[in-house]
Scaffold this active site. Structure first.
Site, mmCIF file in Angstrom:
data_model
loop_
_atom_site.group_PDB
_atom_site.id
_atom_site.type_symbol
_atom_site.label_atom_id
_atom_site.label_comp_id
_atom_site.label_asym_id
_atom_site.label_seq_id
_atom_site.Cartn_x
_atom_site.Cartn_y
_atom_site.Cartn_z
ATOM 1 N N GLU A 53 3.527 0.260 1.784
ATOM 2 C CA GLU A 53 3.404 -1.168 1.468
ATOM 3 C C GLU A 53 2.671 -1.403 0.160
ATOM 4 O OE1 GLU A 53 2.540 -5.296 1.275
ATOM 5 O OE2 GLU A 53 1.059 -3.692 1.208
ATOM 6 N N ASP A 54 1.707 -0.543 -0.140
ATOM 7 C CA ASP A 54 0.975 -0.674 -1.395
ATOM 8 C C ASP A 54 0.673 0.712 -1.936
ATOM 9 O OD1 ASP A 54 -0.150 -1.994 -3.510
ATOM 10 O OD2 ASP A 54 -1.899 -2.748 -2.436
ATOM 11 N N HIS A 115 -2.936 -1.904 4.901
ATOM 12 C CA HIS A 115 -2.071 -2.885 4.238
ATOM 13 C C HIS A 115 -2.311 -2.758 2.733
ATOM 14 C CE1 HIS A 115 -0.340 -7.259 4.753
ATOM 15 N NE2 HIS A 115 0.279 -6.580 3.810
ATOM 16 N N ILE A 117 -4.208 -2.123 -0.849
ATOM 17 C CA ILE A 117 -5.263 -1.212 -1.274
ATOM 18 C C ILE A 117 -5.616 -1.466 -2.736
ATOM 19 C CG2 ILE A 117 -4.613 0.580 0.381
ATOM 20 C CD1 ILE A 117 -3.283 2.115 -1.873
ATOM 21 N N ASP A 269 5.868 -10.124 -4.152
ATOM 22 C CA ASP A 269 4.923 -9.479 -3.245
ATOM 23 C C ASP A 269 3.742 -8.913 -4.040
ATOM 24 O OD1 ASP A 269 3.752 -7.746 -1.156
ATOM 25 O OD2 ASP A 269 5.593 -8.109 -0.059
#
Length: 355
Positions: A53-54, A115, A117, A269
């Site tokens: 996600e990151d 999630h 970072i 995002d």
């Protein structure tokens, strides 16, 4: 007369529902189709199957991945396993990921759900990794010290605060100081779903330090990614469901003043700031309906934007990569290192391409 009144009320309710449904579809960009944009020599990152996600790339090419996110309303291909922080060296000819061991007994690994970072490097070159964590659907920020030789993370602290109910992303400005986006006002999943459906625009951005915590920007329809300019003067905030990136001026007391807004035809995002040029690299969802209502037969596509000269009157916006979901589903983040582009997703795979 009573029947006429009842019929009128029913008509009003149906009209309001139809109008709101149309607005909801617009916010999710429900009818957008992807026009493919390819890059040469792209390869999937081996070892990432449940999302990245990151990601954060250090100046030396070492890269942290946040993997295995479980998020309400979003697909997960392995919902029973805790998340992980992975490491990859982009200087290797064929880079591969490895899991970073988390050291210390102060963090419940079984409920680790990373999630967003962000990293902060101290004057003595100590690297701190700050991780948004959602154990049991709550929101915390976990502070780690990166131990490069041991390839491990030493857990130092867990940060919680009432002004941080639903953290999405963070931008570190110290070992325990950061800006954070709350993508919802509520923490309760039921209330969050209504907040999102009704488009209440109650999410915000918070400045946190051990000495001071305050809301510094608000009124967002799902505040998402956040980044800071290379000179530290500006803060960039992605507003997912409004399809906007906001530019704020940062002040000495950490407050923010709105400067400008850019509009897009995609759900923006996470934001990465190019360490050389200061350009913004943004992971995007072309069609949000396919993210929030997953269908394997009609998967969400991927899109990466590059924004050059964002402070100018005419920023240059380029679609660098776009794909309909056959290779990469649900892009959330993109970042560059020495002519390479690294792309992560919310629940799927990660891609590594030449620019």
């Amino acid at each position: 007369m009573a029947k006429l009144l009842a019929l009128t009320l029913v008509g009003l309710v149906l009209a309001l529902y139809k109008n709101h449904r149309s607005s909801y579809q617009t916010r999710l960009n429900a009818f957008r189709e992807v026009t493919p944009v390819e890059l040469p020599n792209c390869n999937l990152v081996k070892g990432i199957e449940t999302g990245a996600e990151d990601l954060e790339i250090l100046p030396n090419g070492l890269t942290f991945f946040s993997t295995g996110l479980k998020y309400p309303g979003i697909k997960s291909f392995d919902p029973s396993k805790p998340g992980k922080i992975l490491l990859m060296d982009l200087n290797k000819k064929e880079p591969a990921v490895s899991e970073l061991e988390i050291i210390g007994n102060t963090l419940d690994i079984s409920s680790f759900n990373p999630h967003g970072i962000s990293t902060f490097t101290d004057e003595d070159n100590t690297v701190y990794l700050l991780v948004v964590n959602h154990p049991d659907s709550s929101s915390t920020v976990e502070v780690f010290k990166f131990q490069e030789e041991e390839r491990s993370l030493l857990h130092l602290k867990t940060i919680t605060h009432e002004l941080l109910p639903s953290i999405n992303d963070i931008a570190a400005i110290g070992p325990e100081s950061f800006y954070a986006t709350n993508d919802h006002y509520f923490a309760d999943p039921y209330l969050r779903s209504w907040e999102m459906y009704l488009g209440l625009s109650w999410s915000n951005v918070v400045y946190y330090s051990p000495d001071k915590v305050q809301v510094v920007a608000e009124g967002f329809d799902f505040a998402n990614g956040i980044g800071i300019s290379l000179d530290g003067k500006y803060v960039y905030i992605a507003e997912l469901l409004a399809h906007k990136i906001h530019v704020y001026e940062k002040h000495a007391n950490w407050t923010l003043t709105p400067l400008k807004v850019l509009n897009f035809d995609t759900l923006v995002d996470n934001i990465s700031v190019d360490p050389v040029t200061g350009d913004l690299w943004v992971g995007c969802h072309p069609n949000g309906m396919r993210i929030f209502f997953y269908d394997a037969e009609n998967p969400p596509g991927s899109e990466v934007l590059r924004i050059q000269n964002i402070l100018s009157e005419d920023p240059k916006i380029t679609v660098v990569y776009a794909e309909n979901g056959t290779v990469l589903q649900g892009t959330t983040v993109a970042s560059v290192y020495k002519g390479k582009l690294l792309i992560g997703t919310v629940f799927h795979k990660a891609l590594y391409c030449d620019l």
